[in-house]
Design a protein around this motif. Structure first.
Motif, PDB file in Angstrom:
ATOM      1  N   THR A   1       5.738  14.470  -9.523  1.00  0.00           N
ATOM      2  CA  THR A   1       5.453  14.627  -8.093  1.00  0.00           C
ATOM      3  C   THR A   1       5.263  13.276  -7.425  1.00  0.00           C
ATOM      4  OG1 THR A   1       4.403  16.779  -8.471  1.00  0.00           O
ATOM      5  CG2 THR A   1       3.880  15.659  -6.401  1.00  0.00           C
ATOM      6  N   TYR A   2       4.517  12.381  -8.091  1.00  0.00           N
ATOM      7  CA  TYR A   2       4.269  11.080  -7.491  1.00  0.00           C
ATOM      8  C   TYR A   2       5.542  10.254  -7.413  1.00  0.00           C
ATOM      9  CZ  TYR A   2       2.228   6.587  -6.359  1.00  0.00           C
ATOM     10  OH  TYR A   2       1.940   5.417  -5.732  1.00  0.00           O
ATOM     11  N   ARG A   3       6.422  10.413  -8.409  1.00  0.00           N
ATOM     12  CA  ARG A   3       7.690   9.687  -8.384  1.00  0.00           C
ATOM     13  C   ARG A   3       8.513  10.080  -7.159  1.00  0.00           C
ATOM     14  NH1 ARG A   3       9.541  11.343 -12.943  1.00  0.00           N
ATOM     15  NH2 ARG A   3       8.240   9.890 -14.095  1.00  0.00           N
ATOM     16  N   GLN A   4       8.466  11.349  -6.786  1.00  0.00           N
ATOM     17  CA  GLN A   4       9.199  11.820  -5.611  1.00  0.00           C
ATOM     18  C   GLN A   4       8.667  11.183  -4.330  1.00  0.00           C
ATOM     19  OE1 GLN A   4       9.191  16.138  -5.583  1.00  0.00           O
ATOM     20  NE2 GLN A   4       9.897  16.239  -7.703  1.00  0.00           N
ATOM     21  N   PHE A   5       7.404  10.769  -4.330  1.00  0.00           N
ATOM     22  CA  PHE A   5       6.820  10.072  -3.189  1.00  0.00           C
ATOM     23  C   PHE A   5       7.112   8.576  -3.243  1.00  0.00           C
ATOM     24  CE2 PHE A   5       3.117   7.495  -1.828  1.00  0.00           C
ATOM     25  CZ  PHE A   5       3.160   7.739  -0.457  1.00  0.00           C
ATOM     26  N   PHE A   6       6.896   7.972  -4.397  1.00  0.00           N
ATOM     27  CA  PHE A   6       6.988   6.518  -4.531  1.00  0.00           C
ATOM     28  C   PHE A   6       8.432   6.025  -4.429  1.00  0.00           C
ATOM     29  CE2 PHE A   6       7.376   2.556  -6.823  1.00  0.00           C
ATOM     30  CZ  PHE A   6       6.222   1.859  -6.523  1.00  0.00           C
ATOM     31  N   LYS A   7       9.327   6.672  -5.138  1.00  0.00           N
ATOM     32  CA  LYS A   7      10.704   6.188  -5.275  1.00  0.00           C
ATOM     33  C   LYS A   7      11.419   6.007  -3.933  1.00  0.00           C
ATOM     34  CE  LYS A   7      15.120   7.573  -7.343  1.00  0.00           C
ATOM     35  NZ  LYS A   7      15.791   8.646  -8.130  1.00  0.00           N
ATOM     36  N   PRO A   8      11.432   6.997  -3.026  1.00  0.00           N
ATOM     37  CA  PRO A   8      12.158   6.790  -1.757  1.00  0.00           C
ATOM     38  C   PRO A   8      11.570   5.684  -0.891  1.00  0.00           C
ATOM     39  CG  PRO A   8      10.980   8.889  -1.733  1.00  0.00           C
ATOM     40  CD  PRO A   8      10.926   8.375  -3.132  1.00  0.00           C
ATOM     41  N   HIS A   9      10.239   5.520  -0.909  1.00  0.00           N
ATOM     42  CA  HIS A   9       9.630   4.435  -0.141  1.00  0.00           C
ATOM     43  C   HIS A   9      10.025   3.082  -0.723  1.00  0.00           C
ATOM     44  CE1 HIS A   9       7.290   6.737   2.682  1.00  0.00           C
ATOM     45  NE2 HIS A   9       6.773   7.463   1.720  1.00  0.00           N
ATOM     46  N   PHE A  10      10.027   2.980  -2.042  1.00  0.00           N
ATOM     47  CA  PHE A  10      10.393   1.721  -2.697  1.00  0.00           C
ATOM     48  C   PHE A  10      11.851   1.362  -2.381  1.00  0.00           C
ATOM     49  CE2 PHE A  10      11.721  -1.053  -6.125  1.00  0.00           C
ATOM     50  CZ  PHE A  10      10.630  -1.892  -6.295  1.00  0.00           C
ATOM     51  N   ILE A  11      12.738   2.345  -2.506  1.00  0.00           N
ATOM     52  CA  ILE A  11      14.160   2.087  -2.271  1.00  0.00           C
ATOM     53  C   ILE A  11      14.415   1.788  -0.795  1.00  0.00           C
ATOM     54  CG2 ILE A  11      16.450   3.137  -2.333  1.00  0.00           C
ATOM     55  CD1 ILE A  11      15.594   4.578  -4.884  1.00  0.00           C
TER      56      ILE A  11
ATOM     57  N   LEU B   1      -1.977  -5.833  -7.166  1.00  0.00           N
ATOM     58  CA  LEU B   1      -1.308  -4.740  -6.475  1.00  0.00           C
ATOM     59  C   LEU B   1      -1.731  -3.439  -7.147  1.00  0.00           C
ATOM     60  CD1 LEU B   1       0.782  -3.849  -4.372  1.00  0.00           C
ATOM     61  CD2 LEU B   1       2.551  -4.225  -6.085  1.00  0.00           C
ATOM     62  N   GLU B   2      -2.561  -2.667  -6.464  1.00  0.00           N
ATOM     63  CA  GLU B   2      -3.063  -1.428  -7.059  1.00  0.00           C
ATOM     64  C   GLU B   2      -3.487  -0.465  -5.962  1.00  0.00           C
ATOM     65  OE1 GLU B   2      -6.309  -2.707  -9.460  1.00  0.00           O
ATOM     66  OE2 GLU B   2      -7.606  -3.159  -7.771  1.00  0.00           O
ATOM     67  N   GLY B   3      -3.657   0.788  -6.358  1.00  0.00           N
ATOM     68  CA  GLY B   3      -4.143   1.800  -5.424  1.00  0.00           C
ATOM     69  C   GLY B   3      -3.187   2.096  -4.290  1.00  0.00           C
ATOM     70  N   PHE B   4      -1.868   2.022  -4.559  1.00  0.00           N
ATOM     71  CA  PHE B   4      -0.941   2.226  -3.451  1.00  0.00           C
ATOM     72  C   PHE B   4      -0.414   3.657  -3.358  1.00  0.00           C
ATOM     73  CE2 PHE B   4       1.401   1.531  -7.069  1.00  0.00           C
ATOM     74  CZ  PHE B   4       2.167   0.378  -7.197  1.00  0.00           C
ATOM     75  N   GLU B   5      -1.133   4.630  -3.958  1.00  0.00           N
ATOM     76  CA  GLU B   5      -0.667   6.007  -3.864  1.00  0.00           C
ATOM     77  C   GLU B   5      -0.708   6.542  -2.440  1.00  0.00           C
ATOM     78  OE1 GLU B   5      -5.002   6.045  -5.085  1.00  0.00           O
ATOM     79  OE2 GLU B   5      -3.174   5.117  -5.811  1.00  0.00           O
ATOM     80  N   GLN B   6      -1.526   5.927  -1.580  1.00  0.00           N
ATOM     81  CA  GLN B   6      -1.607   6.352  -0.182  1.00  0.00           C
ATOM     82  C   GLN B   6      -1.125   5.255   0.758  1.00  0.00           C
ATOM     83  OE1 GLN B   6      -2.315   9.438   0.543  1.00  0.00           O
ATOM     84  NE2 GLN B   6      -2.803   9.979  -1.570  1.00  0.00           N
ATOM     85  N   LYS B   7      -0.286   4.337   0.260  1.00  0.00           N
ATOM     86  CA  LYS B   7       0.134   3.190   1.064  1.00  0.00           C
ATOM     87  C   LYS B   7       1.653   3.047   1.056  1.00  0.00           C
ATOM     88  CE  LYS B   7      -4.151   0.690  -0.044  1.00  0.00           C
ATOM     89  NZ  LYS B   7      -4.722  -0.512  -0.702  1.00  0.00           N
ATOM     90  N   PRO B   8       2.355   3.911   1.771  1.00  0.00           N
ATOM     91  CA  PRO B   8       3.824   3.842   1.754  1.00  0.00           C
ATOM     92  C   PRO B   8       4.372   2.514   2.259  1.00  0.00           C
ATOM     93  CG  PRO B   8       3.039   5.340   3.481  1.00  0.00           C
ATOM     94  CD  PRO B   8       1.869   5.028   2.602  1.00  0.00           C
ATOM     95  N   LEU B   9       3.717   1.891   3.236  1.00  0.00           N
ATOM     96  CA  LEU B   9       4.216   0.617   3.742  1.00  0.00           C
ATOM     97  C   LEU B   9       4.102  -0.484   2.691  1.00  0.00           C
ATOM     98  CD1 LEU B   9       2.914   0.599   7.430  1.00  0.00           C
ATOM     99  CD2 LEU B   9       5.205   1.159   6.581  1.00  0.00           C
ATOM    100  N   GLN B  10       3.043  -0.423   1.866  1.00  0.00           N
ATOM    101  CA  GLN B  10       2.904  -1.405   0.795  1.00  0.00           C
ATOM    102  C   GLN B  10       3.970  -1.174  -0.272  1.00  0.00           C
ATOM    103  OE1 GLN B  10      -0.541  -1.598  -2.160  1.00  0.00           O
ATOM    104  NE2 GLN B  10      -1.061  -3.295  -0.796  1.00  0.00           N
ATOM    105  N   ILE B  11       4.287   0.087  -0.532  1.00  0.00           N
ATOM    106  CA  ILE B  11       5.356   0.387  -1.491  1.00  0.00           C
ATOM    107  C   ILE B  11       6.684  -0.159  -0.971  1.00  0.00           C
ATOM    108  CG2 ILE B  11       6.636   2.230  -2.641  1.00  0.00           C
ATOM    109  CD1 ILE B  11       4.070   3.941  -2.425  1.00  0.00           C
TER     110      ILE B  11
END
Length: 282
Positions: A212-222, A79-89
């Motif tokens: 900045t990335y946490r603000q993107f990743f966290k809501p998609h994960f939750i 599992l890598e390179g998911f900075e542009q993959k919100p559905l994978q997150i």
């Protein structure tokens, strides 16, 4: 195949993974409990390698001075390179949400699990030789954690190490690896762990700063997590606290367990950066 202690091997002839543990440093009952939990979550629909029982019907066997466990070998992609993959997150979040929902449904089975949230720190002098300011921060976290509620809706059996390196992409789904850190803890902390690891490591952020990335990743994960289990708005507020706690915990853990041989220049540099972030509260 590696492992934190270089104790994981692949038997190509049998297509199984073997994990070896020194008898004088492992609890055989804990290893058996680990295999039992893996069997339960598999039955509940979570993909994880199937524990292979021995000819004696055992999930853990003894080979001279070692314990050995076997699981099926799972072929997949990291599992890598998911900075542009919100559905994978979101899919990643759903996997953890599913694990927590299973834990809530099996509360009566899991509530007697003997290892608690402070299992790996209660018997260690984590802060010996550590900067005094970090010691004070650590003590403040300990005091706050002691006062957090532990009812079954917020506290139960957790994976405790579900970062991206313990997940494989297999046939479009995600397979969870390494249940060796199972314990009773807060579900919010278990949510904070994958968020922390994904957002603190630069190769996953694509050059974006961690905040900045946490603000993107966290809501998609939750969002994905909530598709499988409930988390109240109040409990979600705990996640930022646990992210900060994970940072100082990780620093003290590696400071405590790494041998002089493992303290390479790059490792020392990483620890120095972690310390800087702790003191600056980034």
């Amino acid at each position: 195949m590696g492992g934190f202690h270089n104790n994981v091997f692949l038997s190509r002839q049998n297509d199984i993974v073997l994990k070896f543990f020194k008898k004088d440093s492992e609890d055989v009952d804990a290893l058996r409990r680990q295999a039992h939990v893996m069997e339960i979550v598999r039955e509940e629909g979570v993909r994880t390698p199937k524990p292979i029982r021995s000819m004696n019907g055992m999930t853990v066997e003894t080979v001279e001075h070692l314990y050995v466990m076997a699981t099926e070998f799972v072929l997949g992609e990291p599992l890598e390179g998911f900075e542009q993959k919100p559905l994978q997150i979101q899919q990643f979040g759903r996997v953890l949400g599913r694990l927590h929902e299973i834990a809530k449904r099996h509360t009566k089975v899991f509530q007697s699990y003997p290892l608690a949230w402070d299992h790996d720190i209660s018997h260690r002098q984590f802060t010996i030789g550590i900067d005094q300011e970090i010691q004070q921060k650590w003590q403040s976290y300990m005091e706050k954690l002691q006062n957090l509620p532990k009812d079954a809706t917020v506290y139960g059996l957790v994976h405790h190490d579900l970062h991206h390196e313990n997940v494989l992409i297999c046939d479009g789904g995600m397979t969870v690896l390494d249940f060796g850190d199972l314990r009773l803890s807060w579900f919010a902390y278990d949510v904070a762990i994958p968020i922390y690891h994904a957002t603190e490591q630069g190769q996953f952020r694509g050059g974006i700063d961690a905040s900045t990335y946490r603000q993107f990743f966290k809501p998609h994960f939750i969002k994905g997590y909530r598709m499988e289990t409930h988390m109240s708005e109040d409990v979600e507020q705990w996640i930022d606290f646990f992210l900060s706690y994970r940072r100082i915990y990780s620093y003290l853990y590696f400071y405590d367990v790494l041998t002089p041989e493992q303290l390479t220049p790059s490792t020392k540099q990483a620890l120095a950066k972690m310390k800087e972030n702790i003191l600056n509260q980034e």
